[in-house]
Design a protein around this motif. Sequence first.
Motif, PDB file in Angstrom:
ATOM      1  N   VAL A  15       0.852  -1.196   0.000  1.00 25.69           N
ATOM      2  CA  VAL A  15       0.000   0.000   0.000  1.00 25.69           C
ATOM      3  C   VAL A  15       0.885   1.244   0.000  1.00 25.69           C
ATOM      4  CG1 VAL A  15      -1.614   1.379   1.370  1.00 25.69           C
ATOM      5  CG2 VAL A  15      -2.045  -1.064   0.998  1.00 25.69           C
ATOM      6  N   ALA A  16       1.913   1.264   0.825  1.00 25.72           N
ATOM      7  CA  ALA A  16       2.818   2.413   0.864  1.00 25.72           C
ATOM      8  C   ALA A  16       3.491   2.625  -0.492  1.00 25.72           C
ATOM      9  CB  ALA A  16       3.866   2.230   1.957  1.00 25.72           C
ATOM     10  N   PHE A  17       3.915   1.539  -1.150  1.00 22.40           N
ATOM     11  CA  PHE A  17       4.560   1.634  -2.454  1.00 22.40           C
ATOM     12  C   PHE A  17       3.622   2.256  -3.482  1.00 22.40           C
ATOM     13  CE2 PHE A  17       5.438  -0.172  -6.663  1.00 22.40           C
ATOM     14  CZ  PHE A  17       6.734   0.261  -6.860  1.00 22.40           C
ATOM     15  N   TYR A  18       2.414   1.724  -3.597  1.00 21.65           N
ATOM     16  CA  TYR A  18       1.482   2.194  -4.621  1.00 21.65           C
ATOM     17  C   TYR A  18       0.836   3.530  -4.272  1.00 21.65           C
ATOM     18  CZ  TYR A  18       2.019  -2.120  -7.176  1.00 21.65           C
ATOM     19  OH  TYR A  18       2.546  -3.147  -7.899  1.00 21.65           O
ATOM     20  N   GLN A  19       0.472   3.731  -3.013  1.00 21.71           N
ATOM     21  CA  GLN A  19      -0.221   4.963  -2.624  1.00 21.71           C
ATOM     22  C   GLN A  19       0.760   6.118  -2.423  1.00 21.71           C
ATOM     23  OE1 GLN A  19      -2.465   4.661   1.028  1.00 21.71           O
ATOM     24  NE2 GLN A  19      -3.607   6.516   0.613  1.00 21.71           N
ATOM     25  N   ASN A  20       1.751   5.912  -1.592  1.00 20.60           N
ATOM     26  CA  ASN A  20       2.683   6.998  -1.274  1.00 20.60           C
ATOM     27  C   ASN A  20       3.801   7.121  -2.299  1.00 20.60           C
ATOM     28  OD1 ASN A  20       1.142   7.272   1.076  1.00 20.60           O
ATOM     29  ND2 ASN A  20       2.489   5.935   2.223  1.00 20.60           N
ATOM     30  N   ALA A  86       9.052   5.242  -9.470  1.00 20.45           N
ATOM     31  CA  ALA A  86       8.944   3.855  -8.994  1.00 20.45           C
ATOM     32  C   ALA A  86      10.218   3.422  -8.278  1.00 20.45           C
ATOM     33  CB  ALA A  86       8.639   2.912 -10.162  1.00 20.45           C
ATOM     34  N   LEU A  87      11.377   3.747  -8.849  1.00 17.96           N
ATOM     35  CA  LEU A  87      12.648   3.368  -8.226  1.00 17.96           C
ATOM     36  C   LEU A  87      12.818   4.064  -6.881  1.00 17.96           C
ATOM     37  CD1 LEU A  87      14.971   3.369 -11.365  1.00 17.96           C
ATOM     38  CD2 LEU A  87      13.883   1.409 -10.243  1.00 17.96           C
ATOM     39  N   ASP A  88      12.460   5.347  -6.817  1.00 16.55           N
ATOM     40  CA  ASP A  88      12.542   6.091  -5.551  1.00 16.55           C
ATOM     41  C   ASP A  88      11.621   5.492  -4.489  1.00 16.55           C
ATOM     42  OD1 ASP A  88      14.357   7.810  -6.759  1.00 16.55           O
ATOM     43  OD2 ASP A  88      12.901   9.440  -7.021  1.00 16.55           O
ATOM     44  N   ALA A  89      10.517   4.878  -4.930  1.00 17.15           N
ATOM     45  CA  ALA A  89       9.554   4.276  -3.999  1.00 17.15           C
ATOM     46  C   ALA A  89       9.955   2.866  -3.578  1.00 17.15           C
ATOM     47  CB  ALA A  89       8.164   4.247  -4.645  1.00 17.15           C
ATOM     48  N   GLY A  90      11.029   2.326  -4.164  1.00 17.32           N
ATOM     49  CA  GLY A  90      11.507   1.015  -3.763  1.00 17.32           C
ATOM     50  C   GLY A  90      11.412  -0.066  -4.823  1.00 17.32           C
ATOM     51  N   ALA A  91      11.046   0.295  -6.042  1.00 10.67           N
ATOM     52  CA  ALA A  91      10.996  -0.692  -7.119  1.00 10.67           C
ATOM     53  C   ALA A  91      12.413  -1.119  -7.502  1.00 10.67           C
ATOM     54  CB  ALA A  91      10.297  -0.100  -8.347  1.00 10.67           C
ATOM     55  N   PHE A 105       9.103   3.466 -26.719  1.00  5.56           N
ATOM     56  CA  PHE A 105      10.112   3.691 -25.691  1.00  5.56           C
ATOM     57  C   PHE A 105       9.567   3.098 -24.412  1.00  5.56           C
ATOM     58  CE2 PHE A 105      12.308   6.357 -22.514  1.00  5.56           C
ATOM     59  CZ  PHE A 105      13.601   6.350 -23.010  1.00  5.56           C
ATOM     60  N   SER A 106      10.317   2.200 -23.772  1.00  4.55           N
ATOM     61  CA  SER A 106       9.793   1.580 -22.553  1.00  4.55           C
ATOM     62  C   SER A 106      10.903   1.033 -21.682  1.00  4.55           C
ATOM     63  CB  SER A 106       8.801   0.455 -22.880  1.00  4.55           C
ATOM     64  OG  SER A 106       9.470  -0.680 -23.380  1.00  4.55           O
ATOM     65  N   GLY A 107      10.538   0.757 -20.441  1.00  3.10           N
ATOM     66  CA  GLY A 107      11.412   0.123 -19.469  1.00  3.10           C
ATOM     67  C   GLY A 107      10.561  -0.709 -18.533  1.00  3.10           C
ATOM     68  N   TYR A 108      11.220  -1.526 -17.709  1.00  2.00           N
ATOM     69  CA  TYR A 108      10.515  -2.414 -16.783  1.00  2.00           C
ATOM     70  C   TYR A 108      11.070  -2.277 -15.368  1.00  2.00           C
ATOM     71  CZ  TYR A 108       8.364  -5.075 -20.600  1.00  2.00           C
ATOM     72  OH  TYR A 108       7.624  -5.460 -21.684  1.00  2.00           O
ATOM     73  N   PHE A 109      10.164  -2.401 -14.386  1.00  2.83           N
ATOM     74  CA  PHE A 109      10.572  -2.511 -12.989  1.00  2.83           C
ATOM     75  C   PHE A 109       9.752  -3.596 -12.321  1.00  2.83           C
ATOM     76  CE2 PHE A 109       7.166   0.721 -12.649  1.00  2.83           C
ATOM     77  CZ  PHE A 109       6.429   0.266 -11.568  1.00  2.83           C
ATOM     78  N   LYS A 110      10.245  -4.058 -11.161  1.00  7.84           N
ATOM     79  CA  LYS A 110       9.495  -4.977 -10.312  1.00  7.84           C
ATOM     80  C   LYS A 110       9.065  -4.227  -9.067  1.00  7.84           C
ATOM     81  CE  LYS A 110      11.662  -9.366 -11.536  1.00  7.84           C
ATOM     82  NZ  LYS A 110      12.448 -10.504 -11.019  1.00  7.84           N
ATOM     83  N   ASP A 111       7.820  -4.451  -8.646  1.00  8.37           N
ATOM     84  CA  ASP A 111       7.339  -3.861  -7.398  1.00  8.37           C
ATOM     85  C   ASP A 111       7.938  -4.654  -6.235  1.00  8.37           C
ATOM     86  OD1 ASP A 111       5.796  -6.170  -6.935  1.00  8.37           O
ATOM     87  OD2 ASP A 111       3.879  -5.139  -7.092  1.00  8.37           O
ATOM     88  N   PRO A 112       7.656  -4.275  -4.983  1.00  7.58           N
ATOM     89  CA  PRO A 112       8.268  -4.978  -3.844  1.00  7.58           C
ATOM     90  C   PRO A 112       7.986  -6.479  -3.772  1.00  7.58           C
ATOM     91  CG  PRO A 112       7.444  -2.860  -3.118  1.00  7.58           C
ATOM     92  CD  PRO A 112       6.953  -3.055  -4.540  1.00  7.58           C
TER      93      PRO A 112
END
Length: 131
Positions: A15-20, A86-91, A105-112
């Motif tokens: 919730v913190a990752f997605y909301q904040n 996303a990276l700043d939030a912990g991705a 143009f694209s890139g990928y990240f993983k959530d927590p």
Amino acid sequence: MSMITLGVEDLNRSVAFYQNGLGFPRQGDEENVAFFNLNGTWLGLYGREALAEDAQVSAEGSGFNSFAIAHNVHSEQEVEAVMQTALDAGAELVKKPQKVFWGGFSGYFKDPDGHLWEVAYNPFTWIGPAD
């Protein structure tokens, strides 16, 4: 209306990752589930074990889940900005934003929890709500 529900290990962390972290607007304040309205679809977060139990499948598993969630934006610069948020939030960075074979143009990240997200700009077709 469709909804994507992700099974997560730590609901409060997600919730913190997605909301904040990403700024997704949370709807309601239920204790064991979280919902976010994403302009045409919904994102639900639910405990991984509880979601697996509800679907009557094993909660064990790792690696590539055979899908990615895409977040489409209006420009290459916006891809970079969303990725940095996303990276700043912990991705975790999976693929640095770059020009891709189909002309976008694209890139990928993983959530927590390791869910794979693509952040993309498609100069040929807008995929999202009407402006």
